[in-house]
Scaffold this motif. Structure first.
Motif, PDB file in Angstrom:
ATOM      1  N   ASP A  71     -11.559   8.007   1.294  1.00 57.52           N
ATOM      2  CA  ASP A  71     -11.801   6.771   2.043  1.00 57.52           C
ATOM      3  C   ASP A  71     -12.296   5.727   1.057  1.00 57.52           C
ATOM      4  O   ASP A  71     -13.401   5.853   0.528  1.00 57.52           O
ATOM      5  N   PRO A  72     -11.496   4.706   0.743  1.00 60.21           N
ATOM      6  CA  PRO A  72     -10.191   4.405   1.342  1.00 60.21           C
ATOM      7  C   PRO A  72      -9.081   5.259   0.722  1.00 60.21           C
ATOM      8  O   PRO A  72      -9.263   5.845  -0.345  1.00 60.21           O
ATOM      9  N   PHE A  73      -7.977   5.310   1.437  1.00 64.05           N
ATOM     10  CA  PHE A  73      -6.769   5.953   0.921  1.00 64.05           C
ATOM     11  C   PHE A  73      -5.675   4.912   0.828  1.00 64.05           C
ATOM     12  O   PHE A  73      -5.443   4.174   1.780  1.00 64.05           O
ATOM     13  N   THR A 101       0.863  -1.179   0.000  1.00 63.39           N
ATOM     14  CA  THR A 101       0.000   0.000   0.000  1.00 63.39           C
ATOM     15  C   THR A 101       0.899   1.228   0.000  1.00 63.39           C
ATOM     16  O   THR A 101       2.126   1.116  -0.121  1.00 63.39           O
ATOM     17  N   SER A 102       0.313   2.401   0.151  1.00 64.38           N
ATOM     18  CA  SER A 102       1.102   3.626   0.172  1.00 64.38           C
ATOM     19  C   SER A 102       2.045   3.636   1.366  1.00 64.38           C
ATOM     20  O   SER A 102       1.672   3.222   2.469  1.00 64.38           O
ATOM     21  N   PRO A 103       3.271   4.140   1.176  1.00 68.17           N
ATOM     22  CA  PRO A 103       4.172   4.302   2.327  1.00 68.17           C
ATOM     23  C   PRO A 103       3.565   5.168   3.425  1.00 68.17           C
ATOM     24  O   PRO A 103       3.917   5.027   4.593  1.00 68.17           O
ATOM     25  N   PHE A 104       2.641   6.056   3.055  1.00 68.07           N
ATOM     26  CA  PHE A 104       1.985   6.884   4.062  1.00 68.07           C
ATOM     27  C   PHE A 104       1.069   6.057   4.964  1.00 68.07           C
ATOM     28  O   PHE A 104       0.740   6.479   6.071  1.00 68.07           O
ATOM     29  N   ASN A 105       0.651   4.886   4.495  1.00 66.05           N
ATOM     30  CA  ASN A 105      -0.105   3.959   5.337  1.00 66.05           C
ATOM     31  C   ASN A 105       0.826   3.024   6.095  1.00 66.05           C
ATOM     32  O   ASN A 105       0.556   2.675   7.249  1.00 66.05           O
ATOM     33  N   LEU A 106       1.903   2.642   5.440  1.00 68.46           N
ATOM     34  CA  LEU A 106       2.831   1.689   6.064  1.00 68.46           C
ATOM     35  C   LEU A 106       3.583   2.319   7.237  1.00 68.46           C
ATOM     36  O   LEU A 106       3.938   1.620   8.193  1.00 68.46           O
ATOM     37  N   TYR A 107       3.831   3.620   7.142  1.00 73.13           N
ATOM     38  CA  TYR A 107       4.583   4.324   8.188  1.00 73.13           C
ATOM     39  C   TYR A 107       3.690   5.412   8.777  1.00 73.13           C
ATOM     40  O   TYR A 107       3.623   6.527   8.245  1.00 73.13           O
ATOM     41  N   PRO A 108       2.972   5.114   9.867  1.00 76.98           N
ATOM     42  CA  PRO A 108       1.959   6.028  10.405  1.00 76.98           C
ATOM     43  C   PRO A 108       2.478   7.432  10.695  1.00 76.98           C
ATOM     44  O   PRO A 108       1.779   8.416  10.434  1.00 76.98           O
ATOM     45  N   ALA A 109       3.692   7.541  11.234  1.00 76.59           N
ATOM     46  CA  ALA A 109       4.214   8.874  11.539  1.00 76.59           C
ATOM     47  C   ALA A 109       4.381   9.684  10.256  1.00 76.59           C
ATOM     48  O   ALA A 109       4.078  10.888  10.207  1.00 76.59           O
ATOM     49  N   LYS A 110       4.848   9.031   9.210  1.00 72.45           N
ATOM     50  CA  LYS A 110       5.003   9.694   7.922  1.00 72.45           C
ATOM     51  C   LYS A 110       3.641  10.111   7.374  1.00 72.45           C
ATOM     52  O   LYS A 110       3.484  11.212   6.819  1.00 72.45           O
ATOM     53  N   GLY A 111       2.647   9.237   7.538  1.00 70.19           N
ATOM     54  CA  GLY A 111       1.307   9.550   7.060  1.00 70.19           C
ATOM     55  C   GLY A 111       0.694  10.729   7.798  1.00 70.19           C
ATOM     56  O   GLY A 111       0.097  11.619   7.182  1.00 70.19           O
ATOM     57  N   ARG A 112       0.836  10.749   9.119  1.00 74.03           N
ATOM     58  CA  ARG A 112       0.293  11.870   9.887  1.00 74.03           C
ATOM     59  C   ARG A 112       0.933  13.185   9.463  1.00 74.03           C
ATOM     60  O   ARG A 112       0.255  14.205   9.326  1.00 74.03           O
ATOM     61  N   HIS A 113       2.240  13.141   9.254  1.00 77.02           N
ATOM     62  CA  HIS A 113       2.939  14.353   8.823  1.00 77.02           C
ATOM     63  C   HIS A 113       2.460  14.789   7.453  1.00 77.02           C
ATOM     64  O   HIS A 113       2.259  15.999   7.207  1.00 77.02           O
ATOM     65  N   MET A 114       2.278  13.854   6.541  1.00 75.60           N
ATOM     66  CA  MET A 114       1.854  14.193   5.187  1.00 75.60           C
ATOM     67  C   MET A 114       0.515  14.914   5.204  1.00 75.60           C
ATOM     68  O   MET A 114       0.344  15.944   4.546  1.00 75.60           O
ATOM     69  N   TRP A 115      -0.455  14.392   5.943  1.00 73.29           N
ATOM     70  CA  TRP A 115      -1.776  15.019   5.953  1.00 73.29           C
ATOM     71  C   TRP A 115      -1.722  16.418   6.566  1.00 73.29           C
ATOM     72  O   TRP A 115      -2.392  17.341   6.093  1.00 73.29           O
ATOM     73  N   ARG A 116      -0.921  16.592   7.622  1.00 74.73           N
ATOM     74  CA  ARG A 116      -0.782  17.921   8.210  1.00 74.73           C
ATOM     75  C   ARG A 116      -0.053  18.865   7.262  1.00 74.73           C
ATOM     76  O   ARG A 116      -0.426  20.032   7.109  1.00 74.73           O
ATOM     77  N   ASP A 117       0.982  18.348   6.603  1.00 76.57           N
ATOM     78  CA  ASP A 117       1.735  19.148   5.642  1.00 76.57           C
ATOM     79  C   ASP A 117       0.834  19.575   4.494  1.00 76.57           C
ATOM     80  O   ASP A 117       0.874  20.735   4.052  1.00 76.57           O
ATOM     81  N   LEU A 118       0.012  18.663   4.014  1.00 80.31           N
ATOM     82  CA  LEU A 118      -0.898  18.967   2.916  1.00 80.31           C
ATOM     83  C   LEU A 118      -1.898  20.044   3.342  1.00 80.31           C
ATOM     84  O   LEU A 118      -2.197  20.966   2.572  1.00 80.31           O
ATOM     85  N   ALA A 119      -2.410  19.940   4.571  1.00 82.55           N
ATOM     86  CA  ALA A 119      -3.346  20.951   5.072  1.00 82.55           C
ATOM     87  C   ALA A 119      -2.671  22.313   5.161  1.00 82.55           C
ATOM     88  O   ALA A 119      -3.268  23.342   4.788  1.00 82.55           O
ATOM     89  N   ARG A 120      -1.424  22.350   5.636  1.00 77.87           N
ATOM     90  CA  ARG A 120      -0.683  23.610   5.719  1.00 77.87           C
ATOM     91  C   ARG A 120      -0.497  24.227   4.338  1.00 77.87           C
ATOM     92  O   ARG A 120      -0.721  25.420   4.124  1.00 77.87           O
ATOM     93  N   LEU A 121      -0.052  23.411   3.400  1.00 80.10           N
ATOM     94  CA  LEU A 121       0.216  23.912   2.058  1.00 80.10           C
ATOM     95  C   LEU A 121      -1.061  24.417   1.394  1.00 80.10           C
ATOM     96  O   LEU A 121      -1.061  25.474   0.748  1.00 80.10           O
ATOM     97  N   ALA A 122      -2.147  23.669   1.547  1.00 82.00           N
ATOM     98  CA  ALA A 122      -3.409  24.087   0.945  1.00 82.00           C
ATOM     99  C   ALA A 122      -3.869  25.410   1.533  1.00 82.00           C
ATOM    100  O   ALA A 122      -4.339  26.301   0.803  1.00 82.00           O
TER     101      ALA A 122
END
Length: 204
Positions: free
Chosen positions: A84-86, A51-72
């Motif tokens: 859903d699903p991602f 699956t996506s590395p963002f799912n395989l590595y939870p800390a990386k996934g949490r950071h990605m979603w927060r980073d995406l929210a910041r950038l947007a």
């Protein structure tokens, strides 16, 4: 005119950001961009990911979603919706994008990303694709029929194989005419500068 190829996967969060920015930035830079949809799934599978590395590595996934929210927020985009699903199943959207003419692909691709990451739509749903195509004044049934053809399926497989041959391992990616690879939406400016001939003293 200098050229750049924009490689993107419809399940990719950062591909959404790149799709919003690439054409305007390229126009300012005087660079012609080719939009190439491809599938990350087979490339991830070759790397041993299920699956996506963002799912395989939870800390990386949490950071990605927060980073995406910041950038947007910084760019003035609407709030990001998590599919859903991602990751979402982008196969149908990629086939439809492949079936379209090169000149029609950018507008459709942006519409798909917005429907997915802003509207929360299921991009694997044929009716969603039909709605987006109709809104862009395409004959939805004709395009969807072409998207289901063996020719388009083979073309998308070839694009995915070409991406892998170029060393692409994630999306979005950009390749210059000589094959130089840039990965990530935050490398767009560098990719455009390289396409223009900037080398920053880099050895050949």
């Amino acid at each position: 005119m200098p050229t750049l190829t924009f490689w993107y996967d419809f399940a990719s969060t950062y591909s959404f950001l790149a799709a919003e920015a690439v054409d305007d930035a390229a126009a300012v830079a005087g660079v012609e961009v080719t939009w190439r949809p491809f599938l990350l799934g087979p490339i991830f599978a070759g790397q041993g990911y299920t699956t996506s590395p963002f799912n395989l590595y939870p800390a990386k996934g949490r950071h990605m979603w927060r980073d995406l929210a910041r950038l947007a927020a910084r760019l003035g985009y609407p709030a990001i919706v998590r599919p859903d699903p991602f990751p979402a199943n982008g196969l149908l959207a990629a086939r439809v994008a492949t079936a379209l003419a090169d000149t029609d692909r950018p507008a459709f691709s942006r519409a798909v990303f917005r429907a997915e990451f802003v509207g929360g739509a299921d991009i694997a749903d044929r009716s969603v694709m039909a709605r987006l195509l109709t809104a862009l004044c395409h004959d939805a049934e004709a395009v969807l029929a072409r998207a289901a053809s063996d020719e388009v399926k083979a073309s998308l497989r070839a694009a995915t194989a070409a991406a892998e041959q170029r060393g692409i391992f994630g999306a979005p990616s950009f390749t210059a005419a000589d094959g130089e690879l840039f990965w990530g939406s935050d490398r767009l400016a560098d990719a455009l500068a390289f396409a223009q001939g900037q080398r920053w003293g880099l050895p050949a």
